[in-house]
Write a protein that holds these residues in place. Structure first.
Motif, PDB file in Angstrom:
ATOM      1  N   ALA A   1      55.978 -22.369  85.203  1.00 34.63           N
ATOM      2  CA  ALA A   1      55.284 -23.508  84.581  1.00 34.63           C
ATOM      3  C   ALA A   1      54.454 -23.024  83.412  1.00 34.63           C
ATOM      4  O   ALA A   1      54.414 -23.666  82.354  1.00 34.63           O
ATOM      5  N   SER A   2      53.810 -21.905  83.567  1.00 39.67           N
ATOM      6  CA  SER A   2      52.981 -21.363  82.501  1.00 39.67           C
ATOM      7  C   SER A   2      53.817 -21.058  81.269  1.00 39.67           C
ATOM      8  O   SER A   2      53.455 -21.374  80.145  1.00 39.67           O
ATOM      9  N   LYS A   3      54.984 -20.472  81.490  1.00 34.22           N
ATOM     10  CA  LYS A   3      55.833 -20.114  80.354  1.00 34.22           C
ATOM     11  C   LYS A   3      56.422 -21.346  79.689  1.00 34.22           C
ATOM     12  O   LYS A   3      56.440 -21.477  78.473  1.00 34.22           O
ATOM     13  N   VAL A   4      56.881 -22.251  80.544  1.00 33.90           N
ATOM     14  CA  VAL A   4      57.559 -23.432  80.006  1.00 33.90           C
ATOM     15  C   VAL A   4      56.586 -24.298  79.228  1.00 33.90           C
ATOM     16  O   VAL A   4      56.888 -24.821  78.163  1.00 33.90           O
ATOM     17  N   SER A   5      55.376 -24.467  79.765  1.00 32.56           N
ATOM     18  CA  SER A   5      54.439 -25.374  79.101  1.00 32.56           C
ATOM     19  C   SER A   5      53.979 -24.798  77.771  1.00 32.56           C
ATOM     20  O   SER A   5      53.582 -25.543  76.883  1.00 32.56           O
ATOM     21  N   THR A   6      54.029 -23.483  77.599  1.00 30.58           N
ATOM     22  CA  THR A   6      53.660 -22.917  76.309  1.00 30.58           C
ATOM     23  C   THR A   6      54.891 -22.668  75.447  1.00 30.58           C
ATOM     24  O   THR A   6      54.795 -22.142  74.352  1.00 30.58           O
ATOM     25  N   GLY A   7      56.029 -23.080  75.943  1.00 32.05           N
ATOM     26  CA  GLY A   7      57.255 -22.940  75.161  1.00 32.05           C
ATOM     27  C   GLY A   7      57.699 -21.496  75.089  1.00 32.05           C
ATOM     28  O   GLY A   7      58.493 -21.106  74.234  1.00 32.05           O
ATOM     29  N   ASN A   8      57.197 -20.679  75.998  1.00 38.36           N
ATOM     30  CA  ASN A   8      57.470 -19.241  75.952  1.00 38.36           C
ATOM     31  C   ASN A   8      58.739 -18.913  76.726  1.00 38.36           C
ATOM     32  O   ASN A   8      58.746 -18.052  77.602  1.00 38.36           O
ATOM     33  N   VAL A   9      59.789 -19.650  76.433  1.00 36.27           N
ATOM     34  CA  VAL A   9      61.065 -19.382  77.108  1.00 36.27           C
ATOM     35  C   VAL A   9      62.146 -19.273  76.061  1.00 36.27           C
ATOM     36  O   VAL A   9      62.088 -19.919  75.014  1.00 36.27           O
ATOM     37  N   GLN A  10      63.111 -18.455  76.370  1.00 33.57           N
ATOM     38  CA  GLN A  10      64.224 -18.302  75.444  1.00 33.57           C
ATOM     39  C   GLN A  10      65.326 -19.266  75.855  1.00 33.57           C
ATOM     40  O   GLN A  10      65.753 -19.283  77.007  1.00 33.57           O
TER      41      GLN A  10
ATOM     42  N   ASP B   1      64.832 -12.445  83.712  1.00 36.81           N
ATOM     43  CA  ASP B   1      66.231 -12.095  83.527  1.00 36.81           C
ATOM     44  C   ASP B   1      66.355 -10.814  82.722  1.00 36.81           C
ATOM     45  O   ASP B   1      67.184  -9.954  83.016  1.00 36.81           O
ATOM     46  N   THR B   2      65.480 -10.725  81.703  1.00 36.23           N
ATOM     47  CA  THR B   2      65.568  -9.536  80.834  1.00 36.23           C
ATOM     48  C   THR B   2      65.271  -8.271  81.613  1.00 36.23           C
ATOM     49  O   THR B   2      65.903  -7.239  81.394  1.00 36.23           O
ATOM     50  N   ASP B   3      64.331  -8.339  82.531  1.00 33.18           N
ATOM     51  CA  ASP B   3      64.008  -7.170  83.344  1.00 33.18           C
ATOM     52  C   ASP B   3      65.215  -6.763  84.170  1.00 33.18           C
ATOM     53  O   ASP B   3      65.552  -5.578  84.274  1.00 33.18           O
ATOM     54  N   LYS B   4      65.859  -7.752  84.753  1.00 33.12           N
ATOM     55  CA  LYS B   4      67.048  -7.466  85.575  1.00 33.12           C
ATOM     56  C   LYS B   4      68.125  -6.804  84.738  1.00 33.12           C
ATOM     57  O   LYS B   4      68.716  -5.786  85.125  1.00 33.12           O
ATOM     58  N   ILE B   5      68.355  -7.423  83.564  1.00 34.94           N
ATOM     59  CA  ILE B   5      69.433  -6.900  82.723  1.00 34.94           C
ATOM     60  C   ILE B   5      69.126  -5.471  82.292  1.00 34.94           C
ATOM     61  O   ILE B   5      69.999  -4.588  82.329  1.00 34.94           O
TER      62      ILE B   5
END
Lengths: 806, 229
Positions: free
Chosen positions: A631-640, B84-88
């Motif tokens: 949730a923390s990552k998603v809410s800050t848009g910190n996801v690839q 995922d990156t850590d796993k990879i």
């Protein structure tokens, strides 16, 4: 209201009938009015309307129409009687002498005046004047007005080059010519009178003029007896007073004489010249014939005397009133059309013409239609009495045409007003006023603005800028003004100066604008602001500097915000990592304890139960930490995001397959269909990250699985979203509906908040309240959306994802 | 008797893993950092290494790189990092498996078992043309038999056919419709659900953690695939 009658009421036929009837009645009224007018003109109003004419109480010779003809002849005869060519010539000659003397006197006076202009050198001046005068091709002329007997003489003193004698001779010569012309004209007019009388064959006359010449169409001079035997008549006394030189026969009054004249008989009277011919009679007689005005007048009299004036008056009044009523009716009907569904207001094509233009055209046509026949009427009224019987018909026709023109215009006005356009607004003048009004406001507003601007004190720019502008205008004004007033090489110099000055100012202004443009361009780009401050005017240099400062401040703020965001995410990541290690032990050892309990190696029932709680809660904590991190990552848009084209149909089926077994354990059946309730067969391609999309659906499905009431159905629906401009759907939506086991005493908005669950009262649930928040944030990140809807126990979640762009 | 070396700086975790693995009959060696693990590996014949990443002195990744210089012992990385990156990163550095903390102890045991079996069997396995292999998953098209790490898995006829179709097209993503058409031999008309349910069942039978499949992977929104490991 009866539909049939309504339908007929607004047809063109009903309107046409109204208009036609109104026109006919109006024409009839006019016909009557003209009849009455002619009648009263023929008889005199009092006699005609009292019915005296019809009753035969008024004789023809007593009627105004007869008198008019008679007077006409009398005037012509009087002209002849007063003819005296010799006397006229004499009078002219007398006039000539005085005139010529007068002109010469004027010349002499003028000469003297000229001399007195040059005192001390009179002779020289006179000589100079003479030389000058004679050098200029002098002429002598005088003019006179054709229609006036007065003589008007004009000497062109300026060009005078003749001696007094010459002038006198020249004037005399010219005057003689003029005199001859006058006499010719005099003779001509007499001839015209004679010709007029000779054309009137029914008039027998014997006229002796003042100079003794006799004009007659009688074989010999009539005697008094001749006159008497022909039953003599004369104009009445009061009328006679108008005719100088005409007197009654033997002093008898017309009233006595006229009753003796039978209807249609000849009319005679005397003209007496008392100065010259005592006892000598000048006779003329008007005989009845079918070619002259007497006959026409008599015919009119015959026609009019039987007219029932009272009836005509009544018909006229009735016709006019009826016409007016029908016309009003027509105006009320016009513009309304029955379409079958009801009455509508419509305008005609002609109504698009502005109101005042329409009015002007109608008015011109109207005045032409009315004026031309009216002029003709007036003409025939005075001259040819034979035309009179046609007047009522002509009047009626003219009226009809004019009435139709008026009706056309008024109908247009009615249609315009009824359709709500407003007559005034529809006119050109109205539009002009509106336009002027609108612009007036604009001017007033700009004037206010200008006034406000004039009082503005610049904060950064130097105050002298204002003076520059004013100075520029003043210098230009001065240069142009001087250029206009001065002539010659100075003018050219000023022109060069003007051009040079303006070019200089222009180059300055362009440089300023160029700098400004550079700053604007730089401020609009993402690239680092690099305005070359060198060469910019001082004020712009400040602006560029300020902009750089703003940019730097903003860059710093952004960098700081990004840094803080990163720190926060890192912190959460680290904290969760640190939490995970002890949690691992917690899970492992509680599991070990549980195993021991199962193999009865460990104490009582209660301990087993406690171990179970520890283990369950540890597991829960594990999920919570995972979700919190996400949730923390998603809410800050910190996801690839790895967005690709996905088949949402496949993905939904895959996701549902993951949850279906669990759901079935609780007696929940999941039904996956399209919007039509049938299984989805076609591919629904979306542009999204597969893993994240699965995560969204998984969160929703997991909720449905956890919170659905046992033995209820869960519906998953896949459909196209709202269509875009080209009618093609831009999105695809996945909708999940389930019936909540617990009452949903919460709003959809609150539910989306983190750590909020559907049921507030129950703490013992599996979820942690982050699922929906994560799902929404993920959907947002992928350009889609998540909407929740709560209706009683029915919970509905709708995921919208952007369609794959072909 | 197989030996497993467990390396973690957290003694509590280390001890719990030891208990679980001992219960399964493994000889368990423990180490608390990378250097220690490397030293132990030199002296012992180890069949599987469970290695925590975040450790003092020498972290798991560095240790694994060192170990890989001399040994191809199976390495299961253990980490609190679940990205995922850590796993990879871990897998590409030479790890054979990756387990995130907090883990299900039974799952870890299953993974260790799998690695040990494969390691022990390595080289002795006869590879014939009619056997499709990926990692520890073998499908014998002659005998219609499926084994995971040598242990036979009972699949239904349809499940077997689906798995065979996927393994014959190893590395290719196959959509439910494709699978349906190939296995059922009739045109697919919204029968994806049938396929997905079967696939789920297969996963439950051949995977240690069906939600985190090793062999039969879900490619969300596209289909399924079996990768060559």
């Amino acid at each position: 209201m009866d539909t049939k009658s309504t339908r007929f009421k607004y047809t063109n036929i009903s309107k046409a009938i109204c208009l036609l009837l109104a026109t006919l009645l109006f024409s009839l009224g006019t016909w009557c009015a003209v009849e009455l007018g002619i009648g009263s003109l023929t008889y005199g109003g009092d006699k005609y309307f009292s019915g005296a004419a019809a009753a035969g109480k008024q004789s023809f010779t007593a009627t105004p129409v007869f008198e008019r003809v008679l007077r006409d002849d009398a005037i012509h005869l009087q002209e002849l009687a007063s003819y005296d060519e010799a006397g006229y010539a004499k009078a002219l000659a007398g006039q000539q002498k005085a005139t010529v003397e007068d002109v010469v006197d004027q010349y002499i006076a003028r000469q003297n005046e000229v001399k007195s202009d040059y005192p001390g050198q009179e002779d020289d001046a006179n000589d100079v004047l003479r030389d000058e005068i004679f050098a200029r091709n002098p002429t002598v002329s005088f003019s006179f007005h054709e229609n006036d007997y007065d003589l008007d003489i004009d000497l062109e003193y300026k060009n005078m080059a003749l001696s007094e004698k010459d002038i006198r001779r020249e004037l005399n010569h010219q005057y003689d010519r003029w005199e001859r012309e006058r006499l010719e004209a005099y003779r001509d007019s007499t001839e015209a009178e004679k010709a007029w009388l000779s054309e009137n064959t029914s008039v027998h006359y014997y006229v002796r003029s003042v100079d003794g010449s006799v004009y007659t169409n009688l074989p010999e001079k009539p005697t008094l007896r001749d006159v008497g035997s022909n039953k003599i008549a004369a104009v009445r006394e009061d009328e006679h007073a108008l005719l100088q030189g005409i007197d009654y026969l033997e002093g008898e009054s017309a009233d006595v004489l006229l009753p003796n004249v039978p209807e249609g008989a000849s009319v005679r009277f005397w003209i007496d010249d008392p100065a010259e011919t005592e006892g000598d009679l000048t006779l003329f007689s008007a005989l009845h014939d079918d070619t002259d005005d007497y006959f026409a007048a008599h015919e009119l009299y015959e026609v009019m005397k039987d007219r029932p004036a009272g009836w005509i008056l009544a018909i006229m009044i009735f016709s006019y009133l009826a016409a007016l009523a029908l016309f009003i009716r027509f105006l009320l009907l016009v513009g309304h059309v029955n379409t079958g569904d009801g009455v509508e207001t419509r305008i005609a094509a002609i109504d698009k013409v502005p109101g005042d233009v329409h009015f002007l055209v109608s008015a011109v046509l109207f005045s032409l239609c009315l004026g031309l026949p009216l002029a003709g009427m007036v003409e025939s009224f005075t001259d040819a009495l034979s035309v009179w019987p046609w007047l009522p018909l002509g009047g009626a026709l003219t009226t009809a045409v004019c009435f139709l023109l008026l009706a056309e215009w008024l109908a247009s006005v009615c249609r315009t007003v009824k359709s709500g356009h407003g007559f005034w607004k529809h006119t050109l003048l109205g539009r002009l006023f509106q336009w002027v009004g609108g612009n007036g406001k604009y001017i007033a507003k700009n004037w206010k603005d200008a006034w406000a601007n004039a009082r503005y004190v610049p904060k950064q720019l130097p105050k002298r800028v204002v003076f520059w502008v004013i100075g520029y205008m003043l210098v230009n004004l001065l240069l142009i003004n001087m250029m206009v007033n001065l002539v010659g090489p100075v003018d050219l110099l000023l022109l060069i100066l003007l051009i040079a000055f303006n070019l200089y100012v222009l180059s300055k202004a362009i440089r300023y604008l160029k700098g400004l443009d550079e700053i604007i361009t730089a401020s609009g780009t993402d690239a680092d602001l690099t305005v070359n401050e060198h060469g910019l005017p001082a004020s712009l240099r400040t602006l560029a500097g300020n902009l750089t400062v703003t940019r730097e401040t903003m860059d710093k703020a952004v960098a700081k915000a990004v840094q803080e965001e990163r720190t926060r995410t890192e912190l959460i990541t680290n904290v969760t990592h640190d939490l995970k290690t002890p949690l691992t032990s917690l899970i492992n050892y509680s599991d070990l304890l549980g195993r021991k309990a199962e193999t009865k190696e460990l104490g009582d029932e209660e301990s087993v139960q406690y171990i179970g709680v520890i283990h369950d809660q540890s597991e829960k904590l594990k999920h919570l930490i995972d979700d919190l991190l996400e949730a923390s990552k998603v809410s800050t848009g910190n996801v690839q995001l790895n967005c690709t084209t996905l088949n949402l149909t496949e993905l939904a089926a895959q996701a549902i397959a993951e949850f279906a077994p669990e759901m079935e354990k609780n007696g929940n059946e999941i039904i996956f269909t399209g919007p039509d309730g049938r299984p989805v067969t076609e591919e629904k391609l979306v542009f999204a990250d597969g893993q994240k999309t699965y995560r969204i659906l998984a969160n929703l499905l997991s909720n449905a699985q956890k919170y659905s009431a046992p033995n209820t159905r869960i519906y998953a629906t896949l459909s196209d979203g709202a269509p875009g401009k080209d009618g093609q759907a831009l999105t695809t939506t996945f909708e999940l509906k389930n019936t909540s086991a617990a009452p949903l005493n919460i709003t959809a908005e609150e539910l989306m908040e983190r750590f909020v669950r559907g049921d507030r009262s129950r703490g013992e649930t599996e979820g942690n309240g982050l699922g929906l928040s994560i799902a929404r944030d993920l959907a947002d990140l992928m350009g889609g959306s998540l909407a929740l809807d709560i209706d009683g126990d029915l919970f509905k979640a709708t995921v919208t994802l952007p369609k794959h762009e072909a | 008797m197989y030996t497993v070396l467990v390396c973690d700086d957290d003694r509590a975790i280390l001890e719990s893993i030891r208990i679980y693995l001992s219960a399964e009959g493994y000889d368990v060696l423990t180490a608390t950092d990378g250097r220690e693990a490397i030293d132990l590996l030199k002296d012992h014949d180890v069949h599987c290494l469970v290695l925590d990443i975040m450790m003092p002195h020498m972290d798991g990744l560095t240790a694994m790189l060192k170990i890989r210089e001399t040994s191809n012992v199976p390495v299961i990385l253990l980490s609190a990092k679940s990205e995922d990156t850590d796993k990879i990163t871990g897998l590409s550095f030479g790890a054979d498996d990756y387990v995130t903390k907090p883990f299900n102890p039974l799952e870890l045991v299953a993974r260790v078992k799998s690695q040990v079996r494969r390691y022990a069997k390595l080289g002795s396995m006869e590879i014939s043309e009619h056997v499709l292999v990926t990692g520890g998953l073998e499908l014998d098209t002659d005998k219609k038999r499926v084994t995971v790490d040598g242990e036979e898995v009972r699949l239904t006829a349809l499940e077997y056919q689906i798995l065979e179709y996927l393994m014959r097209n190893m590395g290719h993503v196959l959509s439910s419709a494709q699978i349906y058409e190939a296995v059922w031999n009739e045109p697919a008309l919204s029968t994806e659900k049938t396929v997905t349910v079967h696939i789920r069942n297969i996963r439950e039978k051949i995977e240690i953690d069906p939600k985190n499949p090793n062999y039969l992977k879900v490619v969300w929104g596209l289909g399924y695939k079996v990768d060559k490991i």
